[in-house]
Design a protein around this motif. Structure first.
Motif, PDB file in Angstrom:
ATOM      1  N   THR A  93       0.829  -1.209   0.000  1.00 31.14           N
ATOM      2  CA  THR A  93       0.000   0.000   0.000  1.00 31.14           C
ATOM      3  C   THR A  93       0.859   1.254   0.000  1.00 31.14           C
ATOM      4  O   THR A  93       0.633   2.189  -0.785  1.00 31.14           O
ATOM      5  CB  THR A  93      -0.936   0.016   1.220  1.00 31.14           C
ATOM      6  OG1 THR A  93      -1.817  -1.112   1.145  1.00 31.14           O
ATOM      7  CG2 THR A  93      -1.767   1.296   1.264  1.00 31.14           C
ATOM      8  N   TYR A  94       1.860   1.288   0.876  1.00 26.83           N
ATOM      9  CA  TYR A  94       2.765   2.437   0.913  1.00 26.83           C
ATOM     10  C   TYR A  94       3.500   2.596  -0.417  1.00 26.83           C
ATOM     11  O   TYR A  94       3.650   3.707  -0.944  1.00 26.83           O
ATOM     12  CB  TYR A  94       3.790   2.262   2.037  1.00 26.83           C
ATOM     13  CG  TYR A  94       3.249   2.421   3.435  1.00 26.83           C
ATOM     14  CD1 TYR A  94       2.001   2.978   3.672  1.00 26.83           C
ATOM     15  CD2 TYR A  94       3.995   2.020   4.544  1.00 26.83           C
ATOM     16  CE1 TYR A  94       1.508   3.126   4.956  1.00 26.83           C
ATOM     17  CE2 TYR A  94       3.515   2.162   5.830  1.00 26.83           C
ATOM     18  CZ  TYR A  94       2.267   2.713   6.034  1.00 26.83           C
ATOM     19  OH  TYR A  94       1.797   2.862   7.316  1.00 26.83           O
ATOM     20  N   THR A 130       2.599   1.545  -3.394  1.00 28.21           N
ATOM     21  CA  THR A 130       1.678   1.964  -4.458  1.00 28.21           C
ATOM     22  C   THR A 130       1.515   3.472  -4.474  1.00 28.21           C
ATOM     23  O   THR A 130       1.481   4.105  -5.542  1.00 28.21           O
ATOM     24  CB  THR A 130       0.313   1.288  -4.285  1.00 28.21           C
ATOM     25  OG1 THR A 130       0.477  -0.141  -4.337  1.00 28.21           O
ATOM     26  CG2 THR A 130      -0.652   1.708  -5.381  1.00 28.21           C
ATOM     27  N   GLU A 131       1.429   4.085  -3.300  1.00 28.07           N
ATOM     28  CA  GLU A 131       1.339   5.539  -3.220  1.00 28.07           C
ATOM     29  C   GLU A 131       2.576   6.209  -3.797  1.00 28.07           C
ATOM     30  O   GLU A 131       2.484   7.219  -4.506  1.00 28.07           O
ATOM     31  CB  GLU A 131       1.138   5.973  -1.767  1.00 28.07           C
ATOM     32  CG  GLU A 131      -0.242   5.649  -1.210  1.00 28.07           C
ATOM     33  CD  GLU A 131      -0.424   6.218   0.189  1.00 28.07           C
ATOM     34  OE1 GLU A 131       0.596   6.625   0.807  1.00 28.07           O
ATOM     35  OE2 GLU A 131      -1.571   6.255   0.658  1.00 28.07           O
ATOM     36  N   VAL A 132       3.738   5.650  -3.500  1.00 28.97           N
ATOM     37  CA  VAL A 132       4.993   6.205  -4.029  1.00 28.97           C
ATOM     38  C   VAL A 132       5.016   6.101  -5.552  1.00 28.97           C
ATOM     39  O   VAL A 132       5.403   7.062  -6.242  1.00 28.97           O
ATOM     40  CB  VAL A 132       6.204   5.478  -3.418  1.00 28.97           C
ATOM     41  CG1 VAL A 132       7.489   5.942  -4.097  1.00 28.97           C
ATOM     42  CG2 VAL A 132       6.284   5.729  -1.923  1.00 28.97           C
ATOM     43  N   GLU A 148       2.485   5.984  -7.601  1.00 33.21           N
ATOM     44  CA  GLU A 148       1.524   6.913  -8.179  1.00 33.21           C
ATOM     45  C   GLU A 148       2.052   8.341  -8.208  1.00 33.21           C
ATOM     46  O   GLU A 148       1.761   9.106  -9.127  1.00 33.21           O
ATOM     47  CB  GLU A 148       0.213   6.858  -7.385  1.00 33.21           C
ATOM     48  CG  GLU A 148      -0.554   5.546  -7.564  1.00 33.21           C
ATOM     49  CD  GLU A 148      -1.752   5.446  -6.646  1.00 33.21           C
ATOM     50  OE1 GLU A 148      -1.893   6.316  -5.759  1.00 33.21           O
ATOM     51  OE2 GLU A 148      -2.542   4.490  -6.816  1.00 33.21           O
ATOM     52  N   GLU A 149       2.847   8.709  -7.203  1.00 35.17           N
ATOM     53  CA  GLU A 149       3.330  10.083  -7.093  1.00 35.17           C
ATOM     54  C   GLU A 149       4.699  10.302  -7.728  1.00 35.17           C
ATOM     55  O   GLU A 149       5.010  11.414  -8.170  1.00 35.17           O
ATOM     56  CB  GLU A 149       3.383  10.489  -5.611  1.00 35.17           C
ATOM     57  CG  GLU A 149       2.020  10.468  -4.917  1.00 35.17           C
ATOM     58  CD  GLU A 149       2.139  10.643  -3.413  1.00 35.17           C
ATOM     59  OE1 GLU A 149       3.294  10.790  -2.924  1.00 35.17           O
ATOM     60  OE2 GLU A 149       1.101  10.630  -2.732  1.00 35.17           O
ATOM     61  N   GLN A 196      10.008   1.085   2.013  1.00 35.78           N
ATOM     62  CA  GLN A 196       8.666   0.929   2.576  1.00 35.78           C
ATOM     63  C   GLN A 196       8.591  -0.274   3.516  1.00 35.78           C
ATOM     64  O   GLN A 196       7.874  -0.240   4.521  1.00 35.78           O
ATOM     65  CB  GLN A 196       7.641   0.796   1.450  1.00 35.78           C
ATOM     66  CG  GLN A 196       7.602   1.971   0.497  1.00 35.78           C
ATOM     67  CD  GLN A 196       7.553   3.314   1.217  1.00 35.78           C
ATOM     68  OE1 GLN A 196       6.786   3.505   2.170  1.00 35.78           O
ATOM     69  NE2 GLN A 196       8.368   4.255   0.765  1.00 35.78           N
TER      70      GLN A 196
END
Length: 246
Positions: free
Chosen positions: A59-60, A62-64, A66-67, A85
């Motif tokens: 989850t962590y 995936t955020e990275v 995306e950004e 992560q």
């Protein structure tokens, strides 16, 4: 326990994982492969370890992605970030998990190709966040329950083999593990990535689709054992009153 295998050949990568999740006396099915397919950004992550740690780290990460996806032009950089992560989750949860009697033991196989990689790459990431690259000397890595699968791979697989052959070896390694351990089982997920293709093909297989292969392999093994040139071994029976051959 888990069975996940990644294989590197001179034409690309193959990965295979089981989906069995064991918690106490309960068993469930859950996907253990995370894939990313973007323009010239294709990689997969397979994990072995605590499900809660895996889900949080993914989850962590995936955020990275995306950004900051534009910051990763080689796969090792993405591997480094996933390692960060994992270490982040360790800082948050490791102490509490160990107090409860659980080990922080997330191992990961990460394979793929980003735009500045000259070929597909394959890595083994440890729970501490450090990694090794899987190269042609030993072109595969297994995480989770590896005892039964390793001999199959070491006897059969080389870097020069085709992706099709590599997938067959991966399945036989899984099948040997499934027979030996009750915490590894169907369905299985496979991933295939050709060099410079930048698109991972993912597929799930159920036991009914593949059980005929297991039966075929089992019969061939028995035939091969019967046909072994073992005349010298028969000396072990010379002092017996009779010798029954099978």
């Amino acid at each position: 326990m888990t069975f996940c295998i990644g294989i590197k050949t001179n034409s690309g990568l193959v990965g295979l994982s089981d989906t069995r999740i064991t918690s106490g006396t309960e068993t469930t099915t859950s996907k253990k492969v995370f894939t990313v397919n973007r323009e010239k950004h294709s990689f997969f992550i397979m994990t072995s370890g605590l499900r809660s740690v895996r889900d949080k780290a993914i989850t962590y990460f995936t955020e990275v992605i995306e950004e900051q996806d534009h910051n990763f032009n080689k796969l090792y950089k993405a591997v480094n970030e996933f390692g960060n992560q994992v270490k982040r989750v360790a800082k948050e949860d490791k102490e509490y998990l160990e107090e409860a009697g659980f080990s922080f033991n997330l191992f990961s196989i990460i394979g793929g190709q980003l735009e500045d990689d000259k070929e597909t790459k394959l890595y083994l990431l440890y729970p501490q966040g450090n990694w090794i690259e899987i190269r042609k000397g030993t072109p595969f890595v297994i995480i989770g329950n590896s005892g039964a699968g390793n001999p199959v791979m070491r006897r059969s697989m080389s870097f020069e083999d085709s992706l099709d052959y590599a997938l067959k070896c991966a399945f036989l390694a899984f099948d040997a593990t499934r027979i030996s351990a009750n915490d590894v089982d169907y369905p299985i997920d496979t991933v295939v990535l050709e060099n410079d293709n930048y698109h991972i093909v993912e597929k799930r297989f159920e036991q009914k689709q593949l059980e005929h292969i297991s039966a075929f392999w089992n019969n061939r093994l028995k035939e091969a054992i019967r046909e072994l040139p073992t005349e010298i071994l028969e000396e072990a029976f010379h002092d017996l009153p009779f010798l029954t051959k099978s």
